[in-house]
Design a protein around this motif. Structure first.
Motif, PDB file in Angstrom:
ATOM      1  N   GLY A 120       0.817  -1.200   0.000  1.00  0.00           N
ATOM      2  CA  GLY A 120       0.000   0.000   0.000  1.00  0.00           C
ATOM      3  C   GLY A 120       0.859   1.262   0.000  1.00  0.00           C
ATOM      4  N   TYR A 121       0.234   2.390  -0.298  1.00  0.00           N
ATOM      5  CA  TYR A 121       0.976   3.648  -0.392  1.00  0.00           C
ATOM      6  C   TYR A 121       0.030   4.821  -0.138  1.00  0.00           C
ATOM      7  CZ  TYR A 121      -1.191   3.532  -5.014  1.00  0.00           C
ATOM      8  OH  TYR A 121      -2.099   3.448  -6.034  1.00  0.00           O
ATOM      9  N   SER A 122       0.616   5.941   0.176  1.00  0.00           N
ATOM     10  CA  SER A 122      -0.171   7.166   0.354  1.00  0.00           C
ATOM     11  C   SER A 122       0.004   8.048  -0.879  1.00  0.00           C
ATOM     12  CB  SER A 122       0.281   7.915   1.611  1.00  0.00           C
ATOM     13  OG  SER A 122       1.669   8.192   1.557  1.00  0.00           O
ATOM     14  N   TYR A 123      -1.030   8.802  -1.187  1.00  0.00           N
ATOM     15  CA  TYR A 123      -0.957   9.673  -2.361  1.00  0.00           C
ATOM     16  C   TYR A 123      -1.892  10.870  -2.170  1.00  0.00           C
ATOM     17  CZ  TYR A 123      -5.398   7.492  -3.786  1.00  0.00           C
ATOM     18  OH  TYR A 123      -6.699   7.046  -3.826  1.00  0.00           O
ATOM     19  N   TYR A 124      -1.647  11.903  -2.961  1.00  0.00           N
ATOM     20  CA  TYR A 124      -2.485  13.092  -2.911  1.00  0.00           C
ATOM     21  C   TYR A 124      -3.342  13.141  -4.171  1.00  0.00           C
ATOM     22  CZ  TYR A 124       0.469  14.730   0.915  1.00  0.00           C
ATOM     23  OH  TYR A 124       1.125  14.851   2.105  1.00  0.00           O
ATOM     24  N   ALA A 125      -4.607  13.453  -4.000  1.00  0.00           N
ATOM     25  CA  ALA A 125      -5.507  13.519  -5.151  1.00  0.00           C
ATOM     26  C   ALA A 125      -6.611  14.540  -4.896  1.00  0.00           C
ATOM     27  CB  ALA A 125      -6.121  12.154  -5.437  1.00  0.00           C
ATOM     28  N   ALA A 126      -6.982  15.232  -5.958  1.00  0.00           N
ATOM     29  CA  ALA A 126      -8.113  16.156  -5.878  1.00  0.00           C
ATOM     30  C   ALA A 126      -9.407  15.363  -5.924  1.00  0.00           C
ATOM     31  CB  ALA A 126      -8.052  17.152  -7.028  1.00  0.00           C
ATOM     32  N   GLY A 127     -10.493  15.983  -5.535  1.00  0.00           N
ATOM     33  CA  GLY A 127     -11.787  15.313  -5.549  1.00  0.00           C
ATOM     34  C   GLY A 127     -12.312  15.110  -6.957  1.00  0.00           C
ATOM     35  N   ASN A 128     -13.502  14.544  -7.062  1.00  0.00           N
ATOM     36  CA  ASN A 128     -14.071  14.245  -8.382  1.00  0.00           C
ATOM     37  C   ASN A 128     -14.975  15.356  -8.910  1.00  0.00           C
ATOM     38  OD1 ASN A 128     -16.119  13.887  -6.561  1.00  0.00           O
ATOM     39  ND2 ASN A 128     -16.644  11.800  -7.162  1.00  0.00           N
ATOM     40  N   THR A 129     -14.896  16.534  -8.296  1.00  0.00           N
ATOM     41  CA  THR A 129     -15.633  17.697  -8.813  1.00  0.00           C
ATOM     42  C   THR A 129     -14.793  18.377  -9.881  1.00  0.00           C
ATOM     43  OG1 THR A 129     -16.735  18.056  -6.690  1.00  0.00           O
ATOM     44  CG2 THR A 129     -16.674  19.908  -8.212  1.00  0.00           C
ATOM     45  N   GLU A 162     -15.940   3.254 -11.295  1.00  0.00           N
ATOM     46  CA  GLU A 162     -16.295   4.243 -10.289  1.00  0.00           C
ATOM     47  C   GLU A 162     -15.184   5.286 -10.166  1.00  0.00           C
ATOM     48  OE1 GLU A 162     -17.344   4.497  -5.497  1.00  0.00           O
ATOM     49  OE2 GLU A 162     -17.268   2.557  -6.522  1.00  0.00           O
ATOM     50  N   ILE A 163     -15.581   6.561 -10.090  1.00  0.00           N
ATOM     51  CA  ILE A 163     -14.625   7.661 -10.004  1.00  0.00           C
ATOM     52  C   ILE A 163     -14.690   8.261  -8.601  1.00  0.00           C
ATOM     53  CG2 ILE A 163     -13.886   9.865 -10.977  1.00  0.00           C
ATOM     54  CD1 ILE A 163     -13.704   7.489 -12.920  1.00  0.00           C
ATOM     55  N   SER A 164     -13.630   8.042  -7.831  1.00  0.00           N
ATOM     56  CA  SER A 164     -13.626   8.567  -6.461  1.00  0.00           C
ATOM     57  C   SER A 164     -12.804   9.839  -6.331  1.00  0.00           C
ATOM     58  CB  SER A 164     -13.075   7.510  -5.495  1.00  0.00           C
ATOM     59  OG  SER A 164     -11.747   7.159  -5.853  1.00  0.00           O
ATOM     60  N   ASP A 165     -11.879  10.066  -7.275  1.00  0.00           N
ATOM     61  CA  ASP A 165     -11.095  11.306  -7.254  1.00  0.00           C
ATOM     62  C   ASP A 165     -10.662  11.649  -8.677  1.00  0.00           C
ATOM     63  OD1 ASP A 165      -8.685   9.771  -7.810  1.00  0.00           O
ATOM     64  OD2 ASP A 165      -8.667   9.222  -5.694  1.00  0.00           O
ATOM     65  N   PHE A 166      -9.974  12.779  -8.809  1.00  0.00           N
ATOM     66  CA  PHE A 166      -9.635  13.272 -10.147  1.00  0.00           C
ATOM     67  C   PHE A 166      -8.619  12.372 -10.843  1.00  0.00           C
ATOM     68  CE2 PHE A 166      -8.039  16.172 -13.393  1.00  0.00           C
ATOM     69  CZ  PHE A 166      -9.219  16.778 -13.816  1.00  0.00           C
ATOM     70  N   LYS A 221      -4.505  10.456   0.645  1.00  0.00           N
ATOM     71  CA  LYS A 221      -5.290   9.232   0.738  1.00  0.00           C
ATOM     72  C   LYS A 221      -4.378   8.017   0.870  1.00  0.00           C
ATOM     73  CE  LYS A 221      -9.278  10.855  -1.911  1.00  0.00           C
ATOM     74  NZ  LYS A 221     -10.258  10.496  -2.965  1.00  0.00           N
ATOM     75  N   GLU A 222      -4.958   6.917   1.269  1.00  0.00           N
ATOM     76  CA  GLU A 222      -4.238   5.652   1.375  1.00  0.00           C
ATOM     77  C   GLU A 222      -4.848   4.649   0.401  1.00  0.00           C
ATOM     78  OE1 GLU A 222      -1.649   4.343   3.160  1.00  0.00           O
ATOM     79  OE2 GLU A 222      -1.135   6.332   3.935  1.00  0.00           O
ATOM     80  N   GLU A 283       8.592  11.329   0.160  1.00  0.00           N
ATOM     81  CA  GLU A 283       7.299  11.279   0.850  1.00  0.00           C
ATOM     82  C   GLU A 283       7.382  10.335   2.044  1.00  0.00           C
ATOM     83  OE1 GLU A 283       3.498  11.918   1.957  1.00  0.00           O
ATOM     84  OE2 GLU A 283       4.620  13.022   0.422  1.00  0.00           O
ATOM     85  N   ASN A 284       7.648   9.075   1.820  1.00  0.00           N
ATOM     86  CA  ASN A 284       7.902   8.092   2.864  1.00  0.00           C
ATOM     87  C   ASN A 284       8.402   6.808   2.200  1.00  0.00           C
ATOM     88  OD1 ASN A 284       5.533   6.326   2.261  1.00  0.00           O
ATOM     89  ND2 ASN A 284       4.358   8.086   3.007  1.00  0.00           N
ATOM     90  N   PHE A 285       8.879   5.875   2.996  1.00  0.00           N
ATOM     91  CA  PHE A 285       9.507   4.668   2.444  1.00  0.00           C
ATOM     92  C   PHE A 285       8.519   3.839   1.625  1.00  0.00           C
ATOM     93  CE2 PHE A 285      10.912   0.226   2.691  1.00  0.00           C
ATOM     94  CZ  PHE A 285      12.195   0.359   2.159  1.00  0.00           C
ATOM     95  N   ARG A 286       7.305   3.625   2.162  1.00  0.00           N
ATOM     96  CA  ARG A 286       6.314   2.799   1.443  1.00  0.00           C
ATOM     97  C   ARG A 286       5.963   3.413   0.108  1.00  0.00           C
ATOM     98  NH1 ARG A 286       1.220   2.091   3.025  1.00  0.00           N
ATOM     99  NH2 ARG A 286       1.236   3.841   4.462  1.00  0.00           N
ATOM    100  N   THR A 287       5.725   4.728   0.103  1.00  0.00           N
ATOM    101  CA  THR A 287       5.381   5.404  -1.145  1.00  0.00           C
ATOM    102  C   THR A 287       6.541   5.343  -2.126  1.00  0.00           C
ATOM    103  OG1 THR A 287       3.861   6.903   0.000  1.00  0.00           O
ATOM    104  CG2 THR A 287       4.671   7.615  -2.156  1.00  0.00           C
TER     105      THR A 287
END
Length: 370
Positions: A120-129, A162-166, A221-222, A283-287
């Protein structure tokens, strides 16, 4: 350091590829005379169990030199090959040896995607608007606006995805240029459906619909973390999807996509791979691990496909000629092999020149922006 990181990671993929040839050749009792990491003049070598293991000057590429390969280009009519040489072994074994290198690249992609699913990893994402690009950049074409979408609409689904983010939206649109896509959006309390015909951006070979994200909606997000077996199945699915998308990307070259922009050479790949490693680990080791593995998986799938093209000097040509010999009992003569090898070198040189032209344009663009 970016270039060094990139070279190290790229050579890992080449090493895995050549190791596939090596182990399969050994299983088929074909002698491996040399194994090199890198190309060009040999810097260091040591013979172990009959194989000369080498580190060569130029840290891009490598080779697994099997007994009898050089004999394949002799102009004499068929000569007797030793049983432990590449062209003295059974055609079915030659097919396996030729396929083993690309197969190991495909196997690496499956393992890489599986590890990503497990870790798994963390990431940044804008919303789906969405915001229509025409509201931000007047005069820019927006296929979304043509279809009736408005700024502020929330994209819920594209087709059956399904679209959860941009980032989900971008992923679906980018791989479907010049295509009608079914959008399900929420506008206020209403659920609406639109058919959007994507634009084909020939410079990048991707689809676009003329929308931008809401920068204020960016969140950390994760990703989903899978148990072992589900993660393995997820990795297999991602590998198949990547193979499909790579074939789709190649087909777009025949539809007008810019070859110099869409095809990356070793310089650009190395820089991008190294940059991905630095940014991910910052960012971090996992990412960092997941970012590097995902990029390496993409390149590995490309190596799998490109090496299986039936072009002389590539693995695909050895596989093809060996299959022809297996099923039709027809063997390519040494004289014909010499001619087609020259053709193969010319094709590869042309592709390399195109890729390097793209790399030069890319780096000039980066310098100009600075």
């Amino acid at each position: 350091m970016t270039v060094i990181y990139g070279l190290l990671l790229l050579n890992v993929l080449v090493f895995i590829h050549e190791l596939g040839h090596f182990f399969c050749a050994k299983l088929c009792s074909v002698a491996v005379e040399s194994f090199s990491i890198g190309m060009g003049p040999v810097l260091f070598h040591r013979e172990i169990s009959g194989t000369d293991w080498r580190i060569s000057l130029f840290p891009i590429g490598g080779y697994c030199g099997m007994k009898g390969e050089k004999n394949a280009s002799e102009e004499d009519e068929f000569i007797l090959h030793d049983a432990d040489s590449l062209y003295g072994t059974r055609p079915a074994f030659r097919t396996a040896i030729g396929f083993a290198g690309p197969f190991c690249n495909l196997l690496f992609a499956l393992v890489a995607y599986s590890v990503i699913a497990w870790v798994g990893y963390s990431y940044y994402a804008a919303g789906n608007t969405i915001t229509l690009a025409t509201d931000v950049y007047p005069g820019m074409h927006s296929a979304a606006a043509d279809a009736g979408l408005l700024s502020g609409d929330r994209v819920l689904r594209i087709g059956d995805k399904e679209i959860s983010d941009f980032s989900d939206l971008y992923a679906q649109v980018a791989v479907n240029p010049d295509t009608d896509l079914d959008f399900e959006v929420q506008r206020g309390e209403e659920i609406l459906h639109f058919s959007v015909h994507t634009d084909f951006d020939k410079s990048s070979g991707t689809g676009k619909i003329g929308v931008v994200s809401d920068a204020s909606s960016v969140q950390k997000k994760e990703s989903v973390r899978y148990p072992f077996l589900p993660g393995l199945f997820h990795g297999a699915r991602e590998t198949v999807n990547t193979v499909s998308l790579t074939f789709k990307g190649i087909s777009l070259l025949f539809k007008g996509a810019s070859v110099t922009e869409s095809v990356s050479g070793p310089a650009r790949i190395t820089t991008m791979l190294g940059g991905t490693a630095k940014a991910g680990f910052a960012e971090n080791f996992r990412t960092g691990i997941c970012s590097v593995l995902e990029f390496m998986a993409l390149i590995s799938v490309s190596l799998f496909i490109m090496n299986l093209l039936p072009i002389p000097i590539l693995d695909g040509y050895l596989v093809l000629t060996s299959l022809v010999e297996t099923f039709f009992k027809v063997r390519v003569s040494p004289k014909v092999r010499v001619v087609v090898q020259y053709v193969g070198f010319a094709l590869i040189a042309l592709l390399f020149a195109i890729a390097m032209t793209g790399d030069i344009k890319y780096f000039i663009g980066v310098l100009v922006k600075k």
